[in-house]
Write an enzyme that holds these catalytic residues in place. Structure first.
Site, PDB file in Angstrom:
ATOM      1  N   ASP A  87       0.745  -1.044  -0.203  1.00 28.66           N
ATOM      2  CA  ASP A  87       0.381  -0.296  -0.066  1.00 28.66           C
ATOM      3  C   ASP A  87       1.444   1.075  -0.367  1.00 28.66           C
ATOM      4  O   ASP A  87       2.109   1.459   1.011  1.00 28.66           O
ATOM      5  CB  ASP A  87      -0.748   0.112   1.326  1.00 28.66           C
ATOM      6  CG  ASP A  87      -1.781   1.356   0.982  1.00 28.66           C
ATOM      7  OD1 ASP A  87      -1.525   2.397   0.563  1.00 28.66           O
ATOM      8  OD2 ASP A  87      -3.004   1.598   1.962  1.00 28.66           O
ATOM      9  N   SER A 119       0.801  12.942 -15.634  1.00 27.84           N
ATOM     10  CA  SER A 119       0.091  12.543 -16.649  1.00 27.84           C
ATOM     11  C   SER A 119      -0.158  13.593 -17.471  1.00 27.84           C
ATOM     12  O   SER A 119       0.172  14.739 -17.033  1.00 27.84           O
ATOM     13  CB  SER A 119      -1.395  13.084 -15.723  1.00 27.84           C
ATOM     14  OG  SER A 119      -2.843  12.095 -16.502  1.00 27.84           O
ATOM     15  N   TYR A 128      -6.850  15.183  -8.891  1.00 29.28           N
ATOM     16  CA  TYR A 128      -6.151  14.785 -10.091  1.00 29.28           C
ATOM     17  C   TYR A 128      -5.236  15.190 -10.709  1.00 29.28           C
ATOM     18  O   TYR A 128      -4.565  14.779 -10.339  1.00 29.28           O
ATOM     19  CB  TYR A 128      -7.215  14.041 -10.386  1.00 29.28           C
ATOM     20  CG  TYR A 128      -6.542  12.682 -12.130  1.00 29.28           C
ATOM     21  CD1 TYR A 128      -6.248  11.670 -10.819  1.00 29.28           C
ATOM     22  CD2 TYR A 128      -5.584  13.427 -12.812  1.00 29.28           C
ATOM     23  CE1 TYR A 128      -5.565  10.383 -11.736  1.00 29.28           C
ATOM     24  CE2 TYR A 128      -5.237  12.620 -14.206  1.00 29.28           C
ATOM     25  CZ  TYR A 128      -5.307  11.167 -12.704  1.00 29.28           C
ATOM     26  OH  TYR A 128      -3.888   9.587 -13.981  1.00 29.28           O
ATOM     27  N   LYS A 154      -1.541  15.596 -10.010  1.00 32.01           N
ATOM     28  CA  LYS A 154      -0.101  15.294 -11.137  1.00 32.01           C
ATOM     29  C   LYS A 154       0.868  15.916 -11.332  1.00 32.01           C
ATOM     30  O   LYS A 154       1.721  15.914 -11.563  1.00 32.01           O
ATOM     31  CB  LYS A 154      -0.810  15.131 -12.923  1.00 32.01           C
ATOM     32  CG  LYS A 154      -2.108  13.054 -12.727  1.00 32.01           C
ATOM     33  CD  LYS A 154      -1.039  11.653 -11.841  1.00 32.01           C
ATOM     34  CE  LYS A 154      -1.549  10.667 -11.974  1.00 32.01           C
ATOM     35  NZ  LYS A 154      -0.517  10.149 -11.796  1.00 32.01           N
TER      36      LYS A 154
END
Length: 271
Positions: A59, A140, A153, A157
């Site tokens: 994890d 990304s 998000y 990134k």
């Protein structure tokens, strides 16, 4: 001393991580799979030659698990870790006001903290294998320009991009290369889920409605291979990512206008 190279890949149980594992295995590397999904790692491992891979439950939000996984992989791969692929990540979309605190915290913990913890824990192993060792982060196209419906998000990134740029400078004297891969949307199992708890539409359907292409996961894996063996800092993958990269650099007013237009028409890829 072993005469092959080794790479530990987080998120190795599916999607990009699985494709990267297959690509590096074909290149003769010993592959370490790290994931919370033991069944997924077994499925990936079944696609690799026997005796050329190991699996490690991890994890990425837990620094202690990072230390354990790296120690075990170091022993399994023959005593030298040549690369770490900081790949594990989760999607999250939707207007910021619609997201729960739990969704926000989980996304940042996995996508951002997990990358930091991984880099920190892997540093002594990569330094020992230098020169020629490499940290490669999965960034990304969302790390190139912010988009509506992707606030958290994108933040994660952009952070990964900053980590890559900072460590590229910080670790240069140690002979460790640092790079990242910036794909646009990849049709992996992650896109089969909704963007957040209050949305019933698959992310895959939203991306298609926005007119954006899906980049083949094999193309992403090939870019990982080039990133580890090349000298570029940021490696974009897919038409959308390359267009955003160019527009963000040379035509910021255009990409701002285009992004607002998509948002106003309700075509937010993860909104």
């Amino acid at each position: 001393m072993k005469d092959y190279k080794s790479i530990l890949i987080t998120g190795g149980g599916s999607g990009i991580g699985r494709a990267v594992a297959q690509r590096f295995s074909r290149g003769g590397w010993f592959v370490g799979l790290a994931d919370i999904n033991e069944a997924g790692m077994a499925e990936t491992g079944a696609l690799l030659p026997e005796g050329t891979w190991s699996a490690h439950v991890l994890d990425v939000r837990d620094p202690a698990q990072w230390d354990s996984a790296l120690k075990d992989f170091h022993a399994a791969c023959g005593g030298r870790i040549d690369a770490l692929a900081n790949n594990a990540g989760v999607p999250l979309g939707g207007d910021l006001a619609d997201l729960t605190i739990e969704e926000i915290d989980r996304t940042l913990a996995i996508n951002l903290n997990g990358v930091i913890y991984g880099a920190r824990a892997a540093y002594p192993y990569l330094k020992a294998a230098a020169p020629g060792s490499c940290l490669v982060n999965t960034c990304s196209a969302a790390g190139l320009y912010g988009q509506a419906g992707m606030t958290v998000y994108c933040a994660s990134k952009f952070g990964v991009r900053a980590i890559t740029e900072s460590l590229d400078v910080e670790w240069a004297a140690d002979g460790i290369r640092v790079t990242d891969v910036m794909p646009s949307f990849i049709d992996t199992p992650l896109l089969a889920q909704s963007s957040h708890h209050g949305d019933n539409t698959q992310i895959r359907d939203r991306v298609a409605a926005a007119g954006l292409e899906f980049t083949p996961v094999e193309e992403v894996a090939e870019t990982f291979w080039r990133a580890v063996h090349g000298d570029k800092l940021h490696n974009t993958v897919g038409k959308t990512a390359k267009k955003i990269e160019t527009a963000a650099r040379w035509l910021p007013s255009y990409i701002r206008s285009k992004s607002r237009d998509l948002a106003e028409r309700g075509l937010k890829p993860m909104g």
